[in-house]
Design a protein around this motif. Structure first.
Motif, PDB file in Angstrom:
ATOM      1  N   ALA A 155      -6.169   3.896   2.543  1.00 31.26           N
ATOM      2  CA  ALA A 155      -6.208   4.132   1.098  1.00 31.26           C
ATOM      3  C   ALA A 155      -5.206   5.214   0.700  1.00 31.26           C
ATOM      4  O   ALA A 155      -4.518   5.099  -0.320  1.00 31.26           O
ATOM      5  N   ARG A 156      -5.095   6.256   1.510  1.00 31.85           N
ATOM      6  CA  ARG A 156      -4.154   7.338   1.217  1.00 31.85           C
ATOM      7  C   ARG A 156      -2.720   6.825   1.279  1.00 31.85           C
ATOM      8  O   ARG A 156      -1.891   7.162   0.417  1.00 31.85           O
ATOM      9  N   LEU A 157      -2.394   6.007   2.275  1.00 33.29           N
ATOM     10  CA  LEU A 157      -1.041   5.465   2.394  1.00 33.29           C
ATOM     11  C   LEU A 157      -0.710   4.517   1.248  1.00 33.29           C
ATOM     12  O   LEU A 157       0.402   4.547   0.719  1.00 33.29           O
ATOM     13  N   SER A 158      -1.656   3.678   0.843  1.00 34.74           N
ATOM     14  CA  SER A 158      -1.369   2.756  -0.252  1.00 34.74           C
ATOM     15  C   SER A 158      -1.196   3.512  -1.566  1.00 34.74           C
ATOM     16  O   SER A 158      -0.365   3.127  -2.385  1.00 34.74           O
ATOM     17  N   ARG A 159      -1.953   4.607  -1.767  1.00 35.36           N
ATOM     18  CA  ARG A 159      -1.731   5.439  -2.962  1.00 35.36           C
ATOM     19  C   ARG A 159      -0.342   6.060  -2.927  1.00 35.36           C
ATOM     20  O   ARG A 159       0.359   6.100  -3.940  1.00 35.36           O
ATOM     21  N   ALA A 160       0.087   6.541  -1.768  1.00 33.89           N
ATOM     22  CA  ALA A 160       1.412   7.143  -1.643  1.00 33.89           C
ATOM     23  C   ALA A 160       2.503   6.102  -1.890  1.00 33.89           C
ATOM     24  O   ALA A 160       3.513   6.400  -2.544  1.00 33.89           O
ATOM     25  N   GLU A 161       2.306   4.887  -1.391  1.00 39.82           N
ATOM     26  CA  GLU A 161       3.288   3.824  -1.627  1.00 39.82           C
ATOM     27  C   GLU A 161       3.378   3.478  -3.103  1.00 39.82           C
ATOM     28  O   GLU A 161       4.469   3.266  -3.633  1.00 39.82           O
ATOM     29  N   ARG A 162       2.228   3.411  -3.787  1.00 33.89           N
ATOM     30  CA  ARG A 162       2.240   3.122  -5.225  1.00 33.89           C
ATOM     31  C   ARG A 162       2.943   4.231  -6.004  1.00 33.89           C
ATOM     32  O   ARG A 162       3.709   3.960  -6.938  1.00 33.89           O
ATOM     33  N   ARG A 163       2.689   5.495  -5.625  1.00 31.76           N
ATOM     34  CA  ARG A 163       3.368   6.604  -6.301  1.00 31.76           C
ATOM     35  C   ARG A 163       4.872   6.553  -6.073  1.00 31.76           C
ATOM     36  O   ARG A 163       5.662   6.787  -6.992  1.00 31.76           O
ATOM     37  N   ALA A 164       5.300   6.237  -4.842  1.00 34.09           N
ATOM     38  CA  ALA A 164       6.725   6.153  -4.537  1.00 34.09           C
ATOM     39  C   ALA A 164       7.375   5.003  -5.305  1.00 34.09           C
ATOM     40  O   ALA A 164       8.492   5.148  -5.819  1.00 34.09           O
ATOM     41  N   GLN A 165       6.692   3.878  -5.415  1.00 36.46           N
ATOM     42  CA  GLN A 165       7.228   2.741  -6.159  1.00 36.46           C
ATOM     43  C   GLN A 165       7.348   3.082  -7.643  1.00 36.46           C
ATOM     44  O   GLN A 165       8.355   2.758  -8.279  1.00 36.46           O
ATOM     45  N   ALA A 166       6.348   3.743  -8.198  1.00 37.90           N
ATOM     46  CA  ALA A 166       6.411   4.132  -9.608  1.00 37.90           C
ATOM     47  C   ALA A 166       7.537   5.127  -9.848  1.00 37.90           C
ATOM     48  O   ALA A 166       8.242   5.050 -10.863  1.00 37.90           O
ATOM     49  N   ALA A 167       7.738   6.066  -8.918  1.00 38.00           N
ATOM     50  CA  ALA A 167       8.824   7.037  -9.062  1.00 38.00           C
ATOM     51  C   ALA A 167      10.181   6.344  -8.989  1.00 38.00           C
ATOM     52  O   ALA A 167      11.105   6.682  -9.742  1.00 38.00           O
ATOM     53  N   ALA A 168      10.327   5.359  -8.096  1.00 41.56           N
ATOM     54  CA  ALA A 168      11.589   4.630  -7.990  1.00 41.56           C
ATOM     55  C   ALA A 168      11.858   3.825  -9.255  1.00 41.56           C
ATOM     56  O   ALA A 168      12.998   3.776  -9.739  1.00 41.56           O
ATOM     57  N   GLU A 169      10.818   3.198  -9.811  1.00 41.59           N
ATOM     58  CA  GLU A 169      10.991   2.451 -11.054  1.00 41.59           C
ATOM     59  C   GLU A 169      11.371   3.372 -12.206  1.00 41.59           C
ATOM     60  O   GLU A 169      12.212   3.028 -13.035  1.00 41.59           O
ATOM     61  N   ALA A 170      10.759   4.545 -12.264  1.00 41.60           N
ATOM     62  CA  ALA A 170      11.087   5.503 -13.335  1.00 41.60           C
ATOM     63  C   ALA A 170      12.521   5.993 -13.187  1.00 41.60           C
ATOM     64  O   ALA A 170      13.248   6.137 -14.184  1.00 41.60           O
TER      65      ALA A 170
END
Length: 170
Positions: free
Chosen positions: A119-134
């Protein structure tokens, strides 16, 4: 994660009840209900347990419990399995496990920590993807032509405010 977390909480509650019964049978007083247990804190009127995950040094939430002793047993069970001989438990005796099956209890704790880490890794991946999109959106906005300019035409940079043009500031 609900099933794995439920299994872990049931293991903790069973171990706390069995330890309480053992202490009563031996004629010992119950453990004190104080907040001084390692890995235990008050959490919205209940007692919460948490432990540092040795793999990434982040806190892993072990759940909320009705008593501080149950929360302390949650910490102890997780510490003995995850930290091994480096564990510093609250109680000197290991809590009893259902049917004295240490391997089953270890499997429950390992499964719980695997779910927490996933769960921690998937949250980190989602945050990284959102940061890349931004960042991509900011880059696209920066490279877009100014409003009112036609394609290929670039407006000169503004040197001053038009409302102040022609006024003397001395």
């Amino acid at each position: 994660m609900d099933g794995v977390q439920r299994d872990f909480c049931q293991l903790v509650r069973w171990a706390a009840a069995a330890a309480r019964a053992e202490r009563e049978a031996a004629g010992l007083p119950p453990h004190p209900e104080n907040p001084g247990y390692r890995g235990v804190r008050r959490h919205y009127g209940k007692w919460g347990a948490e432990i540092r995950d040795p793999l990434d040094s982040e806190r892993a939430w072990l759940g909320t419990y009705a008593t501080a002793v149950e929360a302390a047993y949650a910490y102890d069970i997780a510490a003995r399995v995850v930290q091994g001989n480096k564990a510093r438990p609250n109680f000197s005796m290991a809590p009893p496990v259902p049917g004295d099956d240490e391997d089953a209890a270890d499997d429950i704790v390992h499964a719980y920590f695997a779910e927490v880490r996933h769960a921690r890794l998937s949250r980190a991946e989602r945050r990284a993807q959102a940061a890349a999109e931004a960042a991509a959106a900011r880059a696209a906005a920066a490279s877009a032509p100014a409003p009112g300019a036609t394609e290929g035409e670039h407006l000169p940079p503004r040197t001053g405010d038009a409302s102040n043009a022609g006024t003397d500031h001395e």
